[in-house]
Write a protein that holds these residues in place. Structure first.
Motif, short mmCIF file in Angstrom:
data_model
loop_
_atom_site.label_atom_id
_atom_site.label_comp_id
_atom_site.label_asym_id
_atom_site.label_seq_id
_atom_site.Cartn_x
_atom_site.Cartn_y
_atom_site.Cartn_z
N LEU A 48 14.01 -0.61 12.59
CA LEU A 48 13.83 -0.80 11.15
C LEU A 48 14.73 0.17 10.39
CD1 LEU A 48 12.16 -2.32 8.96
CD2 LEU A 48 10.62 -0.34 8.98
N ARG A 49 15.54 -0.39 9.49
CA ARG A 49 16.47 0.44 8.74
C ARG A 49 16.28 0.34 7.23
NH1 ARG A 49 16.26 2.28 12.84
NH2 ARG A 49 17.84 2.43 14.50
N GLU A 50 15.58 -0.68 6.78
CA GLU A 50 15.33 -0.81 5.35
C GLU A 50 14.03 -1.56 5.12
OE1 GLU A 50 17.98 -3.32 3.18
OE2 GLU A 50 18.17 -4.78 4.81
N VAL A 51 13.46 -1.34 3.93
CA VAL A 51 12.25 -2.06 3.52
C VAL A 51 12.57 -2.72 2.19
CG1 VAL A 51 9.82 -1.87 2.89
CG2 VAL A 51 10.76 -0.41 4.69
N ARG A 52 12.52 -4.04 2.19
CA ARG A 52 12.93 -4.79 1.00
C ARG A 52 11.82 -4.92 -0.03
NH1 ARG A 52 14.57 -10.01 4.21
NH2 ARG A 52 12.88 -9.13 5.49
N TYR A 53 10.61 -4.59 0.34
CA TYR A 53 9.48 -4.77 -0.57
C TYR A 53 9.05 -3.41 -1.12
CZ TYR A 53 9.53 -8.64 2.74
OH TYR A 53 9.92 -9.68 3.55
N GLY A 54 8.86 -3.34 -2.42
CA GLY A 54 8.44 -2.08 -3.04
C GLY A 54 6.95 -2.04 -3.27
N TYR A 55 6.51 -1.06 -4.06
CA TYR A 55 5.10 -0.88 -4.35
C TYR A 55 4.71 -1.44 -5.73
CZ TYR A 55 5.28 2.56 -0.55
OH TYR A 55 5.44 3.19 0.65
N GLU A 56 5.61 -2.24 -6.34
CA GLU A 56 5.32 -2.69 -7.69
C GLU A 56 4.07 -3.57 -7.75
OE1 GLU A 56 8.22 -2.78 -6.27
OE2 GLU A 56 9.32 -1.27 -7.42
N GLY A 57 3.84 -4.33 -6.71
CA GLY A 57 2.67 -5.20 -6.69
C GLY A 57 1.46 -4.49 -6.10
N ASP A 58 0.56 -5.27 -5.51
CA ASP A 58 -0.63 -4.71 -4.87
C ASP A 58 -0.23 -3.72 -3.79
OD1 ASP A 58 -2.50 -5.91 -6.38
OD2 ASP A 58 -3.13 -7.40 -4.90
N ASN A 59 -0.94 -2.60 -3.73
CA ASN A 59 -0.72 -1.63 -2.65
C ASN A 59 -1.95 -0.75 -2.50
OD1 ASN A 59 -0.23 1.26 -3.88
ND2 ASN A 59 0.71 -0.23 -5.29
N HIS A 60 -2.03 -0.07 -1.37
CA HIS A 60 -3.13 0.85 -1.09
C HIS A 60 -2.65 2.30 -1.12
CE1 HIS A 60 -4.31 -2.99 0.77
NE2 HIS A 60 -5.55 -2.63 0.50
N VAL A 61 -1.40 2.51 -1.56
CA VAL A 61 -0.75 3.80 -1.41
C VAL A 61 -0.94 4.71 -2.62
CG1 VAL A 61 1.47 4.95 -1.08
CG2 VAL A 61 0.96 2.83 0.16
N HIS A 62 -0.74 4.15 -3.83
CA HIS A 62 -0.72 4.97 -5.03
C HIS A 62 -2.08 4.98 -5.71
CE1 HIS A 62 3.51 5.72 -4.78
NE2 HIS A 62 3.79 4.43 -4.73
N LYS A 63 -2.47 6.15 -6.21
CA LYS A 63 -3.75 6.29 -6.90
C LYS A 63 -3.76 5.52 -8.22
CE LYS A 63 -7.21 9.75 -8.12
NZ LYS A 63 -7.60 11.17 -8.00
N TYR A 64 -2.58 5.44 -8.85
CA TYR A 64 -2.46 4.71 -10.12
C TYR A 64 -1.50 3.55 -9.96
CZ TYR A 64 -4.64 9.00 -11.76
OH TYR A 64 -5.49 10.06 -11.91
N VAL A 65 -1.69 2.52 -10.73
CA VAL A 65 -0.82 1.34 -10.66
C VAL A 65 0.59 1.75 -11.07
CG1 VAL A 65 -0.38 -0.97 -11.55
CG2 VAL A 65 -2.74 -0.21 -11.16
N PRO A 66 1.58 1.49 -10.23
CA PRO A 66 2.96 1.88 -10.55
C PRO A 66 3.42 1.29 -11.88
CG PRO A 66 2.81 1.24 -8.25
CD PRO A 66 1.50 0.88 -8.88
N GLY A 67 4.00 2.16 -12.70
CA GLY A 67 4.54 1.72 -13.97
C GLY A 67 3.53 1.54 -15.07
N GLN A 68 2.24 1.84 -14.82
CA GLN A 68 1.22 1.65 -15.85
C GLN A 68 0.48 2.95 -16.18
OE1 GLN A 68 -1.30 -1.82 -15.48
NE2 GLN A 68 0.22 -2.91 -14.24
N GLY A 69 1.17 4.06 -16.04
CA GLY A 69 0.59 5.34 -16.43
C GLY A 69 -0.62 5.72 -15.59
#
Length: 964
Positions: free
Chosen positions: A136-157
């Protein structure tokens, strides 16, 4: 995460003679039928990427990373769930498979934190390894949508992410970080398949899936028993030991043996330098097969606790401050005091108590010191107060003072009878194995006054719970035997071929009497006759019947009688001498079997040969170069009585805490106070050391070289992973004392002690450190007939020749309930604590059991006005203490129950000196008591707290003087 030293073959091994040959990547591979393609490839050193698979769990096939191509088969099957077939042709790597695996891995990484450099699993993470393995050398999918990683929704403060779960740090030993979880289910399956608690689950479906403890609780408040199976199974940093987070990854490992209960689990001590990072159960361990409990895996903090005493100390009187001295001065002082006492009071005025927590080698030279240097047989061990009736009863009936089976034998049992034992708390790793067999369909009979967890647990329910009254064991075993004899259930061919017919006929006539029937005994036992009859029929007719028993059998006035009764029942039904059956004592401490084997009883030399046996004595005299006494020495209770009579004045206590563990505490402490020289060898200033005049620092199991012998007679190596903190090993200290007493001991390594044991003990004849290292472990007897040991005893013949039946007359205990003492107190252990608690109380296990409680039936509590959490006074004929109450239907009305892990609880202040008729094993399980609400500690607790505080102050005074 798995051990850094173990190779994971992906799926479990399959046994059997039938072999299958297949071709994998052009190589021919032969494996047992039923093996997976993944395991076959691993055995050929062909690594197939995997995440949900591990060889300690059955294949699950969820991660889709282990896809392969098989000639003639559609699609890309998972290699972990695909069994091998004759002539199968497998391809593990090509362009299409690489593309599929990278796509799968890309999806995993797209919902995983990219903090590898600061992650505690960095360098030992399967997800990290597999990402590299698939390229694996790249990941084409970001965290903008549903994820279990970030405590807050990305881009929504500061908008909370509904899928994010805060890290669970409630468990004192490990953390659960859901943001790193890949929902491989390995933790869930480990809790199910290995531990059998089923505390974990996958909650939700699809992308909403997450791991939850119980009903979405914290790990600490859930049903989790902290065995660590989930932590070991986790392929990421989701479940990680806090020591790894704080100290980093280990760099090397050493195999050793656990120093807690009699299961004898094998562990890898994973180290950085001389610092233990974590303990990982050894997958190749013969007793535990890679499983563990909260004590063995996590509760090792006591070994480096600040309470450790690492320098020798002496004082003339127990009211004097301790004085730190050199090893030479401490040894010389102890030797001079023992010499003075023997000169003044006679040769028999001194003795020793060996430890069931020390190695065979350490125990052996203590009993040798007593016999060769003291010149008497005044040596005893803690088995006196636990399993001495086992040694007596089994020796009389079967011919050997030990259990008959391996732990693995339970997997062949059709019906399991557990008598007076609580395996899930006292022997948890074996209990997990037993539960696996019960879930496979074996039937369970439990005879216990208390409702133990095993009676009803996930997917298990006992066929019969014989809730007998404490003290009526023999009445119950006679009733069971009565049914076997009178209903024609005796295995006549076995008895005629293998047993003494005269003794059998006498026994059969005895148990057949109507007075031994379930109906006649129901008034004594309290168990409905119909239940006894049904249980007897089940045990006698279900196929392989195995009996496992514990201290609820031995710690009675008829403990030896009950052991003989169990052996009678097993022989009468033919349940001896093959796998899946047997008479199996569950030994309480890591080396209580070994301490007995090593000659720690006052009437027996090593190998259970009586001191009056001139031939046996002659062999030791020739090796040791001294004349040995043929007279039986003093047992522990005799030592106490002789001390109060002014005849026994000196005692060497190796790693035991008799002031807390022995019955009638006030009698014990009075006896200790009457002695003139007590030498204690231990890790801490335990309760006995507070009465001592010489303190010799002991070594933890991490600082020892030697062997332990577990409850299945398995001799395993204990390997030193760090230097003794006192600078001197325990066996070295004992040898120094012997030399100072004028008897030479010049060993240079514990292996030389084992070599001497092998020369003198027929059952250990083939045992050596080298042989144990080669085989992994050895079950004695190990001799010319059994060069690799004896897993199952009494296969073709009993050790004594013919099995002997003995009449087991029921004699009610002298400890009677009265109007003044209307309740019966019985005692036991709890999972998180061990014995007197000296080790476990100095660990984070206090999170589960910070004090001893007294269990009271709601009816008994109601009539006394006792509510949950109330302080209650518990009084008996021996004394009084105060404990906090907990109300539960686990105990039957008329019975109360407590543990004995905390010294100021004073559980043994109220136990009496009643004991087994044959061995003096105390009757801990039957004490008549009264309980009542109180508002302050008992007078004994106040006095003892004051005494203990003074002793701690005298210890601190030694530290202050040493610092100056």
């Amino acid at each position: 995460m798995r051990s850094i030293a173990e190779n994971d073959l992906g799926t479990p091994a399959r046994s059997g003679d039938a072999m299958v040959t297949l071709t994998i990547d052009g190589r021919q591979v032969s494996v047992p039928e039923g093996s997976s393609v993944m395991r076959a490839a691993s055995l050929a050193d062909l690594k197939i990427p995997k995440l949900c698979a591990t060889d300690t769990l059955e294949a699950f096939g969820s991660c889709r990373l282990c896809l392969v191509q098989i000639e003639g088969m559609k699609g890309y099957p998972a290699s972990c769930t695909t069994p091998v077939a004759e002539g199968m042709k497998v391809t593990t790597q090509n362009g299409k498979l690489a593309q599929l695996r990278r796509g799968v891995m890309e999806l995993y990484i797209s919902d995983h934190p990219l903090d590898c450099l600061t992650c505690p699993a960095n360098g030992h993470c399967e997800l990290q390894d597999m990402a590299g393995a698939v390229g694996l050398r790249e990941v084409r999918y970001g965290y903008e949508g549903d994820n279990h990683v970030h405590k807050y929704v990305p881009g929504q403060g500061a908008v909370p992410n509904p899928r994010f779960v805060d890290k669970d740090e409630s468990n004192p030993y490990f953390t659960f970080d859901a943001s790193k979880c890949i929902v491989c289910s390995r933790c869930v399956r480990a809790c199910d398949e290995q531990q059998g608690t089923l505390a974990l689950t996958v909650q939700g479906r699809g992308f909403e899936s997450k791991i939850a403890a119980s009903v979405d609780e914290s790990f600490l408040s859930s049903e989790c028993v902290s065995c660590g199976a989930c932590v070991q199974a986790c392929p990421t940093a989701t479940l990680t030991e806090k020591t790894v987070i704080e100290q980093g990854q280990a760099e090397h490992s050493e195999i050793t043996t656990c120093a807690y209960c009699g299961v004898g689990c094998s562990f890898r001590a994973e180290m950085r330098g001389q610092e233990v990072i974590r303990m990982v159960p050894n997958v190749d361990g013969h007793a535990n097969h890679g499983h563990s409990c909260v004590k063995g895996r996590f509760a090792i903090g006591y070994a480096t606790h600040s309470d450790r005493i690492t320098k020798p100390m002496i004082r003339a009187k127990i009211t004097d401050p301790w004085r730190e001295v050199s090893w030479d001065e401490a040894i010389d002082y102890a030797a001079s005091e023992f010499k003075r006492i023997q000169s003044s009071y006679g040769r028999d005025s001194v003795g020793a108590i060996t430890s069931s927590r020390c190695t065979n080698e350490e125990v052996y030279i203590v009993q040798k010191l007593v016999r060769a240097a003291f010149g008497n047989n005044n040596v005893d061990t803690c088995a006196r107060v636990c399993h001495s009736p086992t040694g007596y009863g089994l020796k009389q009936t079967l011919g050997e003072s030990a259990g008959t089976q391996t732990f693995d034998s339970v997997m062949q049992a059709d019906v399991i009878m557990v008598i007076g034992a609580n395996p899930t708390d006292g022997h948890p790793v074996f209990a997990s194995q037993m539960k696996r067999r019960l879930r496979q369909g074996a039937k369970l009979i439990v005879a216990d006054p208390r409702r133990i967890d095993l009676i009803r647990t996930p997917h298990i329910e006992a066929a019969h719970h014989l809730a007998l009254r404490p003290g009526t064991n023999v009445a119950l075993i006679n009733s069971l035997a009565h049914v076997v004899v009178t209903e024609g259930l005796v295995k006549e061919d076995f008895v005629r071929a293998r047993c003494e017919i005269e003794s059998f006929d006498k026994w059969r006539a005895f148990v057949a009497q109507e007075r031994n029937s379930p109906e006649a005994m129901e008034a004594a036992t309290g168990v409905p006759a119909a239940d006894v009859r049904a249980a007897a029929r089940l045990y006698a007719t279900a196929g392989n019947g195995a009996i496992y028993y514990g201290l609820g059998v031995t710690e009675h006035s008829q403990g030896s009688t009950m052991v003989m009764g169990i052996a009678n029942l097993a022989m009468a039904t033919g349940n001896v001498g093959r796998e899946g059956v047997g008479v199996n004592p569950l030994r309480g401490q890591n080396n209580v079997q070994g301490s007995c084997d090593m000659g720690s009883f006052p009437h027996e030399l090593p190998g259970y040969r009586h001191v009056s046996d001139a031939a046996a004595r002659g062999a030791f005299e020739a090796e040791w170069g001294v004349t040995l006494s043929p007279e039986q020495g003093l047992r522990i209770p005799n030592m106490f009585e002789a001390a109060l009579d002014g005849e026994f004045k000196g005692l060497y206590v190796q790693g035991e805490d008799i002031a807390q563990s022995d019955p009638n505490t006030q009698h014990v402490t009075a006896s200790l106070s009457a002695m003139e020289c007590i030498v204690v060898q231990d890790l801490f200033l335990n309760e006995t050391a507070k009465f001592a005049h010489v303190f010799l620092p002991g070594s933890s199991f991490l600082e020892k070289d030697g062997t332990f012998t577990n409850a299945e007679r398995r001799i395993s190596r204990v390997r030193k992973v760090m230097a003794p903190k006192s600078g001197v090993g325990e066996w070295e200290a004992t040898a120094m004392l012997a030399n100072a007493l004028g008897y030479p001991m010049h060993y240079t390594h514990p292996s030389e002690i084992m070599d001497e044991i092998a020369r003198l003990t027929p059952t250990f004849q083939g045992v050596s450190f080298d042989e144990i290292d080669r085989l992994g472990s050895i079950q004695w007897p190990c001799n010319e007939l059994h060069p690799q040991g004896t897993p199952t005893m009494h296969v073709d013949t009993f050790v004594r020749g013919k099995g002997r039946f003995l009449v087991t007359e029921y004699v009610p205990t002298q400890e009677k309930v009265t109007a003044r003492y209307p309740l019966i107190l019985t005692t036991g252990r709890i999972l998180s604590q061990y014995n007197v608690g000296a080790q476990t109380r100095r660990t984070h296990n206090l999170a589960w059991h910070s004090e001893d409680l007294i269990e009271i039936h709601p009816h008994d509590a109601e009539v006394r006005g006792i509510a949950e959490g109330d302080w209650v006074g518990v009084s008996s004929r021996a004394g009084e203490t105060v404990l906090r109450a907990t109300l539960t239907a686990r105990v039957q009305a008329g019975v109360v129950y407590t543990t004995f892990h905390h010294p100021f609880s004073g559980a043994n202040v109220i136990t009496t000196e009643n004991s087994d008729w044959a061995t003096n094993c105390p009757e801990y399980k039957v004490t008549a008591v009264q309980v009542a609400r109180v508002s302050q500690p008992s007078e004994w607790q106040k006095r003892y707290r004051e005494f203990s505080d003074r002793q701690e102050a005298l210890l601190r005074a030694a530290d202050i003087v040493a610092a100056r």
